[in-house]
Structures are given as C-alpha cells and as structure tokens.
Enzyme design. Structure first.
Site, PDB file in Angstrom:
ATOM      1  N   HIS A  12       2.687  12.484   4.912  1.00 38.04           N
ATOM      2  CA  HIS A  12       2.076  12.236   6.231  1.00 38.04           C
ATOM      3  C   HIS A  12       1.957  10.728   6.499  1.00 38.04           C
ATOM      4  O   HIS A  12       0.977  10.270   7.078  1.00 38.04           O
ATOM      5  CB  HIS A  12       0.726  12.962   6.370  1.00 38.04           C
ATOM      6  CG  HIS A  12      -0.337  12.539   5.394  1.00 38.04           C
ATOM      7  ND1 HIS A  12      -1.218  13.414   4.828  1.00 38.04           N
ATOM      8  CD2 HIS A  12      -0.683  11.319   4.907  1.00 38.04           C
ATOM      9  CE1 HIS A  12      -2.053  12.768   4.033  1.00 38.04           C
ATOM     10  NE2 HIS A  12      -1.748  11.485   4.063  1.00 38.04           N
ATOM     11  N   HIS A  59      -8.672   9.978   6.433  1.00 38.60           N
ATOM     12  CA  HIS A  59      -8.604   8.614   5.903  1.00 38.60           C
ATOM     13  C   HIS A  59      -9.769   7.805   6.467  1.00 38.60           C
ATOM     14  O   HIS A  59      -9.578   6.815   7.166  1.00 38.60           O
ATOM     15  CB  HIS A  59      -7.266   7.975   6.262  1.00 38.60           C
ATOM     16  CG  HIS A  59      -6.074   8.728   5.743  1.00 38.60           C
ATOM     17  ND1 HIS A  59      -5.634   9.901   6.300  1.00 38.60           N
ATOM     18  CD2 HIS A  59      -5.246   8.483   4.693  1.00 38.60           C
ATOM     19  CE1 HIS A  59      -4.567  10.337   5.634  1.00 38.60           C
ATOM     20  NE2 HIS A  59      -4.328   9.502   4.647  1.00 38.60           N
ATOM     21  N   HIS A 193       3.355   6.811  -4.221  1.00 37.61           N
ATOM     22  CA  HIS A 193       3.161   5.518  -3.562  1.00 37.61           C
ATOM     23  C   HIS A 193       1.873   4.866  -4.034  1.00 37.61           C
ATOM     24  O   HIS A 193       0.939   5.540  -4.452  1.00 37.61           O
ATOM     25  CB  HIS A 193       3.174   5.639  -2.038  1.00 37.61           C
ATOM     26  CG  HIS A 193       2.081   6.458  -1.400  1.00 37.61           C
ATOM     27  ND1 HIS A 193       1.887   7.800  -1.635  1.00 37.61           N
ATOM     28  CD2 HIS A 193       1.132   6.116  -0.490  1.00 37.61           C
ATOM     29  CE1 HIS A 193       0.887   8.251  -0.893  1.00 37.61           C
ATOM     30  NE2 HIS A 193       0.396   7.257  -0.200  1.00 37.61           N
ATOM     31  N   GLU A 240      -2.552  12.127  -3.608  1.00 36.47           N
ATOM     32  CA  GLU A 240      -2.526  12.998  -2.419  1.00 36.47           C
ATOM     33  C   GLU A 240      -1.740  14.289  -2.672  1.00 36.47           C
ATOM     34  O   GLU A 240      -1.943  15.295  -1.987  1.00 36.47           O
ATOM     35  CB  GLU A 240      -1.908  12.259  -1.224  1.00 36.47           C
ATOM     36  CG  GLU A 240      -2.802  11.171  -0.656  1.00 36.47           C
ATOM     37  CD  GLU A 240      -2.273  10.595   0.640  1.00 36.47           C
ATOM     38  OE1 GLU A 240      -3.063   9.966   1.345  1.00 36.47           O
ATOM     39  OE2 GLU A 240      -1.069  10.774   0.957  1.00 36.47           O
TER      40      GLU A 240
HETATM   41 FE   LIG Z   1      -2.726   9.737   3.311  1.00 38.35          FE
END
Ligand SMILES: [Fe+2]
Length: 303
Positions: A12, A59, A193, A240
């Site tokens: 996302h 977030h 990431h 995530e």
């Molecule tokens: Fe995220």
C-alpha cells in the site's frame, strides 16, 4: 449464507497513491508498477465481490500516537479519506457495511477475540491505495468495504499467529452471516522496506518471494515467523507483512494461487500482489464418491 471467495494481498505504498493522484501512472517509472496490477483488476472485476474486508494499518491518521488499538474494526456506514498532511486523497468516500461489520465484531468478541469497535474512523493510504490498485479510480468504489486496522506502527505489533487467528475468527463470523454475500478479504502492507536508519532503502527480494510461496502452501508455518525475522530480513517496516496473515487465515487451508506480481522498487519499497482463491469442492466428484445406501444394494442383489 455469506462466504469468503478469495484473498487479495498487496502493498500500500503511499507514493503509488501520489502517482495516481498526480496522474503519473503512465510515466515509465510507474508504468512498470501499474501494469503489473492490470490482471488483478481484471480478476476482481470478474469476481465482483459484494463486500471487501480490508485489513490495513493506520499511519497515525485516524488514531494518532496517543491511542493505538491492536485490532480495530470499522462498523460505520462510511469512512472519509484522511488528511495525511497534504489534504485528503481525491478518492471516493469508502462506504461501509455496518450490519456485517457488527456481526463480525459480535462473533469475534463473544468467541474471545477482542476487537476495538470503531464507529467513526477516517482511512488513509493504507486502505485507499490497495482499493485503487484493485478497482482503479472510479467515481464511487464498486462495493462496501469493512476496514480492519492492525497496529504495526508501535511495538509490539500482534504476532503473525495472532493475525492468522483473527482471519480464522473473521471466516467463522462470515460463515454465520445469513445474507448471500461474496466476500474478498484484502491483506495490505509491505513488502520488504525500511524507511529510516542505517539500513534505509533495504529491499530483500529473496525473502519477499519466499514469503509469497509459503503464503500459499505453508501458511501456518509462515505465520509462526517471529518479529525479529521480519526486522532482520525485510527491514523495520517489513513487519507490515503480518497483516497478510489475517487475509490468509480467513481463507481455506487449501487455496489456489491465481495471480502474483512482484517488482522492485516503488519509492523505496518492494511491491507485491497475490490473489488466492478458495478451492471449492466440486459437487459432481463428491456425489460420485458417495456409495449407494446399503439397503438399496441388497435390494438390487435380491432382484
Ligand atoms: Fe504502511
């Protein structure tokens, strides 16, 4: 009865949302990313789900850092796009399904899975970017969406096993909902990431591809992976990926992988997409296996 027909997992990445909003999807850099989702868009257009259950993480948009529920289910009739610092994304309001969401909350909580009930909640790129990747940029999303937010922004996030079990609880709840609804469960976030620190920019394609492989054929083993392994192999934000286990737990043990896409990079992350369908039991084979009643057999013999 309602039934879950498939799972749809994807990254996302916020920069994907920015590329859509700024009409850069045909730029050579972004073309590589968006072209990989064309088959996924076709698949979901054909599948035509009545409802999407979207597992994502907030977030610090809806909840802020002052209050972070581990699992929250959106039971509202609608969810406005959140302002993430540069105004809300120009995407349609996400329409919810309060009846089904309340049913899932009731079933899960009374079964011992304590969800936070969110009756008002804005949704950020974690939810709206995957909707774009699946449905493009329509003037209205094609079906209601039930958001399920998972904490992966502050330690400790839930374990992969706990996420998988939440998927199981969702599956059980859906199976007892009386309306005929075809449901697709989205798992979002990741893949490898790391945004900051000395390892910023880390991408581990080998880990990501193995994760995709095991998601299909070894979901319980994969869900047992400890947090430290995500951190070490997939970077700090690779955690995530635990949200993909919610999607996988909501599916049958046996699934068919119908599509997969993986590319590097998009912004500073790897991008992945996988679609898993529940394998329906063929009615004809089941009937053939059924042996005739004993009484009938003896009657035939006598005749
Ligand atoms: Fe995220």
């Amino acid at each position: 009865m309602a039934k879950i027909i498939a799972g749809f997992a994807s990254s996302h990445v916020p920069a994907i949302g920015a590329a859509i909003d700024n009409k850069q999807t045909h730029d050579p850099y972004w073309q590589r990313v968006f072209s990989g989702f064309e088959k996924a868009k076709k698949w979901i257009a054909d599948a035509r789900p009545d409802v999407v259950i979207a597992v994502y993480n907030d977030h610090a948009s809806a909840f802020s850092v002052e209050l972070i529920p581990t699992f929250a289910i959106g039971c509202a009739a609608e969810f406005q796009p959140a302002d993430e610092g540069w105004g809300p994304r120009p995407v349609p309001v996400v329409m919810g399904h309060p009846q089904l969401a309340s049913h899932i909350a009731t079933s899960a909580i009374l079964d011992g899975f304590d969800l936070t009930i969110a009756n008002k909640m804005e949704v950020d790129h974690g939810l709206t970017v995957p909707l774009n990747l699946a449905f493009g940029s329509p003037s209205a999303w094609p079906c209601p969406v039930i958001p399920i937010a998972v904490n992966v922004v502050q330690y400790p996030p839930p374990t992969g096993k706990r996420c998988f079990d939440l998927g199981r609880a969702i599956r059980k709840a859906v199976a007892s909902y009386p309306e005929d609804l075809r449901i697709v469960v989205f798992g979002t976030g990741g893949m490898s990431h790391q945004i900051s620190g000395p390892r910023a920019g880390l991408i581990n394609s080998k880990f990501d591809k193995a994760f995709l492989d095991r998601l299909t054929r070894d979901p319980k083993g994969l869900a047992a992976m400890p947090h430290i392994e995500y951190m070490r192999e997939a970077g700090a934000e690779g955690i995530e990926l635990v949200m993909w286990h919610v999607m996988r737990g909501a599916l049958d043990d046996k699934v068919k992988e119908v599509y997969r896409f993986y590319t590097v990079p998009a912004s500073n992350t790897a991008v992945g997409n996988i679609i898993l369908e529940n394998v329906a039991k063929p009615a004809k084979k089941a009937a053939a296996k059924k042996s005739p009643p004993k009484k009938a057999k003896s009657l035939r013999k006598a005749a």
